[in-house]
Scaffold this motif. Sequence first.
Motif, mmCIF file in Angstrom:
data_model
loop_
_atom_site.group_PDB
_atom_site.id
_atom_site.type_symbol
_atom_site.label_atom_id
_atom_site.label_comp_id
_atom_site.label_asym_id
_atom_site.label_seq_id
_atom_site.Cartn_x
_atom_site.Cartn_y
_atom_site.Cartn_z
ATOM 1 N N LEU A 191 -6.671 0.545 9.829
ATOM 2 C CA LEU A 191 -5.677 1.600 9.628
ATOM 3 C C LEU A 191 -4.269 1.013 9.682
ATOM 4 O O LEU A 191 -3.409 1.321 8.844
ATOM 5 N N ARG A 192 -4.058 0.160 10.671
ATOM 6 C CA ARG A 192 -2.735 -0.455 10.832
ATOM 7 C C ARG A 192 -2.364 -1.274 9.596
ATOM 8 O O ARG A 192 -1.256 -1.180 9.066
ATOM 9 N N ASN A 193 -3.339 -2.090 9.115
ATOM 10 C CA ASN A 193 -3.084 -2.894 7.906
ATOM 11 C C ASN A 193 -2.765 -2.011 6.709
ATOM 12 O O ASN A 193 -1.876 -2.316 5.919
ATOM 13 N N ALA A 194 -3.519 -0.914 6.578
ATOM 14 C CA ALA A 194 -3.308 -0.017 5.438
ATOM 15 C C ALA A 194 -1.909 0.591 5.496
ATOM 16 O O ALA A 194 -1.223 0.719 4.480
ATOM 17 N N LYS A 195 -1.459 0.942 6.713
ATOM 18 C CA LYS A 195 -0.114 1.526 6.853
ATOM 19 C C LYS A 195 0.969 0.488 6.532
ATOM 20 O O LYS A 195 1.946 0.797 5.846
ATOM 21 N N ILE A 196 0.797 -0.731 7.065
ATOM 22 C CA ILE A 196 1.785 -1.790 6.772
ATOM 23 C C ILE A 196 1.853 -1.999 5.259
ATOM 24 O O ILE A 196 2.927 -2.045 4.660
#
Length: 1329
Positions: free
Chosen positions: A535-540
């Motif tokens: 999720l974090r990677n997708a947001k970045i």
Amino acid sequence: MSAGPAGSGSAPHRFAHYFVICGLDNETGLEPDALAALYQWLEADRQGREPEAVAAGENFDQSPLKRTFKSKVLAHYPQNIECNPFDQDAVNMLCMPKGLSFRTQRDSLAPRFHSFLITREDGSRTYGFVHTFYEEVTSAQIRSAMQTLHQMHQAEQHTSPHTCPSASSSSSSSSSSSMDSLASSSDEAESPSSQAGGRRGCGCSGSGYDAERDTLYVSKSICIITPMPFMHACRRFLTQLQKAVVSQQPPPLPLESYVYNVLYEVPLPPPGRSLKFHGVYEPILCQRPGPSELPLADFPLGDAFQLLGVENLVQLFTCVLLEMQVLLYSQDYQRLMVVAEGITTLLFPFQWQHVYVPILPASLLHFLDAPVPYLMGLQSKEGTDRSKLELPQEANLCFVDIDNHCIELPEDFPQFPNKTEFIQELTEVLLHYGLSPAGGVAPPPPTTTQTCVTGTGLKSTALKELVDDGRNGNLPGEALDVLELLQGNPTLERLQALAKRTGVKVARLEALVAGQKALGEDSTGGRTGAEEEELRNAKINVQLREVFAARFATMFADYEAFVIQNSPDLESWLTNREQMHNFDKASFLSDQPEPFLPFLSRFIETQMFATFIDNKIMSQWEEKEPLLRVFDGRIEKARLYNVRAPSLRSSVYQKCTFLKESAQAIEQRLMKIDHTAIHPHLLDMKIGQGKYQQGFFPKLQADVLASGPTNNKWSNRTGPAQRRREWPRQQPDHLGLDNDLKEKYMQEARSLGKNLRQPKLSDLSPAVIAQTNWKFVEGLLKECRMKTKRMLVEKMGREAVEMGHGEANITGLEENTLIASLCDLLERIWSHGLQVKQGKSALWSHLMHYQAREELTEQQAESPVSTGQDRRKSESSIGLPALRVSVVQDMRHIQNMGEIKTDVGRARAWIRLSLEKKVLSQHLKQLLSNQALTKKLYKRYAFLRCEEEKEQFLFHLLSLNTVDYFCFTSVFTTIMIPYRAVIIPIKKLSNAMTTSNPWVCVSGELGDSGIMQIPKNVLEMTFDSAFRPHTHISALFKCQNLGKLTTVQLGHDNAGLLAKWLVDCVMVRNEITGHTYKFPCGRWLGKGVDDGSLERILIGELVVPCSDEEVVRGSKTPPPQRSPSQLRRISITSITGRGNKPTTDQIQDAISEAINNILKHFHKPEKERGSLTVLLCGEGGLVGAVEQFFYHGFRTARLFQKNIFVWDFIERSVVYMESADQMGDLQETPEPFGLTCDSLCRYANAINNTSRNIGKDGKFQLLICLGARDRLLSNWLPLLVDCPIITRMYEDSALLRDRVAVNSLIGILQSLHDFPITLETSLTKGVDL
């Protein structure tokens, strides 16, 4: 990225198309890598050795553990899919780019992950995700073969003098093969034993293989091929699959169940939805953006920023936008892929149109020779020094060393608009997620690798990872500070202990750096650590991409206004595509902020921008291309927010406003799963098959995996979007143009790079390589034809405007862009098929070789006249010695320029100089006439050795001689240039020589030479074509580049008996470019003769050469204005009044024309205005026209018995005004009138009191210029008209006494008041006003 036309079954809607296993085929045994052998064959051919002499792949110099052996596709399921045919050779090569690698128990056996992509001819892509691990070799035959090879290697080592390969540096010297060092960087697998120190590293006794003592392992790969880049999901699936193999307990179901499930039962998530499917141990999530969001990009952009840093990444991004050649360099295939895919996804709404090979296999290294823009990734060997890496072409190359976090940029590199603010905004996004904007940080390993196999054990906490990372020195400073803070904080230590007891994973370090509270797993909604990271990677990813997309939306907010749509239907547009202008570039650029122009002028010339505009035009007849639809939607939305449209485009930086909502969209999709796929289940398998053996990937049951279920709910479902896409395919007639024809037109309309998106990986025979090179040759010739045609059409258009036809559509900026792209093309042509090179520029390297040979020939012949040089004589260049023109002479000029430090810069300067001198085609023909040299430097297939194409290429360049370029003079503004000045007297009427001391000051658009005294003893005599002698004064001087020459100040000190001097003209020549300027004079210099002037300001004109060869050269640029001709001067001031006096109509027309020219001057862009002095004082200028107005009806000298001038009238009027003022006559006048009177007296007196001896006509000229500058001219005219002196000095019919004519003149002069007139210092020198 679409999956292409629908194939059988449900392939287009499936998550994965193929599952592939690559590795060692026990039946065929050990085979040397055939591609490596082919590569050696190519190298031998290139170096001129007999290719047959190369041993067929056998190489006993290397330890067998270092050698590459042939890998094979052991199995793939299903056999084939119609919409995406299986390319066995390409998949095998990209799954294991270096072939099989063998290891022993002493080496690292950690599994590795990498991805690849295959670009099909229509530009669509297929993605592959590969998990490579090591498996023990059980075959006795393979082990004994390895033992034998090792013994042969040892025997070879003992017989030959021992050199340790790891210690020996690359064999390539400055002139050696550009490919040798590449080979050494790619041949060896990065086995840790190679850096284990001692003699083990060289494959000697320490790292050998002993069948009795050692366990032998070989690499094996499992791979999923998908239509879309779901990297995280595929990585997690493959990792779980391999863990099931090495786990002590067998997996819950046979592996076939999981492979079958992912191939046939997991669908592609619909746009805007998320999907959950199941791996061996954990569920796996993936999501797909909606139709109005940025397209899917799953490669971690944060990692790319961490590796390179924001500054470097923005520079790399700019290189890719400008379609330069980009080479990525790293030991890690996945890093190559992450950076390549990251950069290309940031291009939205544009798409990379050229060669795209993120992982270049060793056998394709000859492809770096490609003379087209490319984006390629090359694997480096550990310890390889960048300086040892010789590349075929580096002039326009951006080299990105990912592992060392650095980037080498090409020269002449424009900065991205608002770069500082842009970097600041990106930095804020990175810091928000705790990432370092400085780069140089290796991204952390994915969380999945820490998942415990059984799923019951504790997951290692982030803090433990930190401690380990800190020990390994992998943490940046600020992260270490945070770590120390954590270790010293009792509260946090208690939390950590609690986390350990309850099995909760503490949030990652990044969250701590970003200042967010550390939340346990329970508070994340039950998501695992891997899901949190995803999720974090997708947001970045999405937030970084939004910042880039917002830049383009701002820069091209109103691009639609400049799209030219003038075709009635698609077919006629496609047919005439090449001849059409689709985008109004000049108007678009004229609307942009000045700092953006260097970048934008080059970007709108690229293929990706042309394709974007093509798609826009085609969207009026077809469905919009998806990226274009999203981009246009963005612009529309921004317009709704900003009611005042102009505020969309300004140089004020506007931040992205979509960051929060784009991250929320992804978070909502991943929090609330829209679809869950069928769980893996037992299949109808034969008893006893699929049995589990720890550590070995089983042979899967082919009949079960060959085809999918017939009743799957996904298989027969066709989404509405899919039906819409297929409708045009079924009905090609709705356009009146079938798709094949359209594709053919589009392929022809776009450049060569489109056809060669990726080299053919399946067939690498010499015939295919030859065919590829032939395509390159054809493409280069076509590009040359297009570029020269464009340069001619644009330049001719400009000249037509100067002659009064049509509209100008080229700016100086655009011209510079076109010339820079010509330099780039020449570099690419000279790099094609190159085998010997010095330095980074292939063209300059060839020139240096040529120069060395020519100088050697000169010395042997003991004659300074080298071949291929002509001596140029120019019209009316009496007194100017012939100028030597040769390739070597021009090279020496460039070599003497200390300002240019690099070979690439020297090559570009040489091209610009040759273009300005109109000898580019001639010089290159001379360079290539030395065939022995060309054969030595170039391979047989090189462009420069294709005779017919080479001739056509030189012919296209010859056409550039028909227009004038100042591309050398206008760019190298600070260099020192030698000038030769020659003063030519009129012999019939005056002394050919003078006793006075002459001086000269030459001025140009960039400055002046200062006053230079000319010694009297430089008198020279030359003979013209009729052998009549001519005497003149000549002087050679050197000063900083003056640009285009505008004026010459000529004077003398009136000393001696023969002081009076009648000068015909002054000639000045730039000794580097050969440009000669003539400054006509035709007046006396001396006291008591003419108007008593000892100094004259002359206006120049460029002399056009007309030697025999010049006559053939076709049309020429119209000459600029020059000094007023001798005829006009003499007719005005003649004592007898002879000569053709102009009529009142002619005088008034001349004034209107002069004013018009000045107004046009100010309406041009500032950089292209040229000289205002010429428009004021030159022939047809304002001063001459006003002078004619004043001389009309002027009483001749018969009444006064002496020669009089208009300045005499001005002086007497001023004297009258001053005396009237003293007597009080003017006190009654209104205030403005009195002030005007004062200003005229002040200016006239200041001009009279100057220390310069500029004569009466010179003084009048100065008064007009100053009056125009200070907007006083129209105020002075009524004063002079009302002055009683006028009746004594002018006849009744004079224009100056005609109230209507004077009022008309005042009105015209007032139109100049809106513009800032600045005067050259050569005009105003010595006058203090």
